[in-house]
Design an enzyme around this catalytic site. Sequence first.
Site, PDB file in Angstrom:
ATOM      1  N   GLY A  93      65.245  79.980  37.065  1.00 35.86           N
ATOM      2  CA  GLY A  93      66.421  80.226  36.569  1.00 35.86           C
ATOM      3  C   GLY A  93      66.536  79.715  35.144  1.00 35.86           C
ATOM      4  N   HIS A 100      64.480  70.978  29.001  1.00 29.91           N
ATOM      5  CA  HIS A 100      65.683  70.147  29.075  1.00 29.91           C
ATOM      6  C   HIS A 100      65.884  69.338  29.970  1.00 29.91           C
ATOM      7  CE1 HIS A 100      66.566  74.858  29.218  1.00 29.91           C
ATOM      8  NE2 HIS A 100      67.679  74.461  30.582  1.00 29.91           N
TER       9      HIS A 100
END
Length: 112
Positions: A93, A100
């Site tokens: 996803g 991050h």
Amino acid sequence: MSEDCIFCKIVAGEIPAKKIYEDSDLIAFHDIHPVAPVHFMIVPKEHIGSLADAQARHEMLLGRILLLAPVLAKEQGLHEGFRTIINTGKGGGQEVMHLHVHIIGGGSQRAM
Ligand code: 5GP
Ligand code: ZN
């Protein structure tokens, strides 16, 4: 710096972000589409595509991200705890292909 990378542009100051932390290696800023009352990301300044692209030389950097998470979470008022999410690759996803770590909290969090 990767030319078409949104987070590299935020690191370079070319596009604005609501920054909450910055040092020589890391930056943290609020997500533009928060999914909870507090939702920010910790991002290495170096362009690393995803966790799957991290190398042994990034060991310290990855450790620093995780140690920074609870410090910034507390600063953002998350005294009860928070979720830490790393989406990796299309199958995971990941939409922005610059590593991050999401820090999310302040609402009702569904257990996984
Ligand atoms: P991913 O799905 O890759 O783990 O998460 C990418 C996140 O980046 C999404 O939650 C999205 O809302 C956020 N995002 C995408 N573009 C921008 C932007 O230009 N600025 C900020 N602050 N967040 C962004
Ligand atoms: Zn990048």
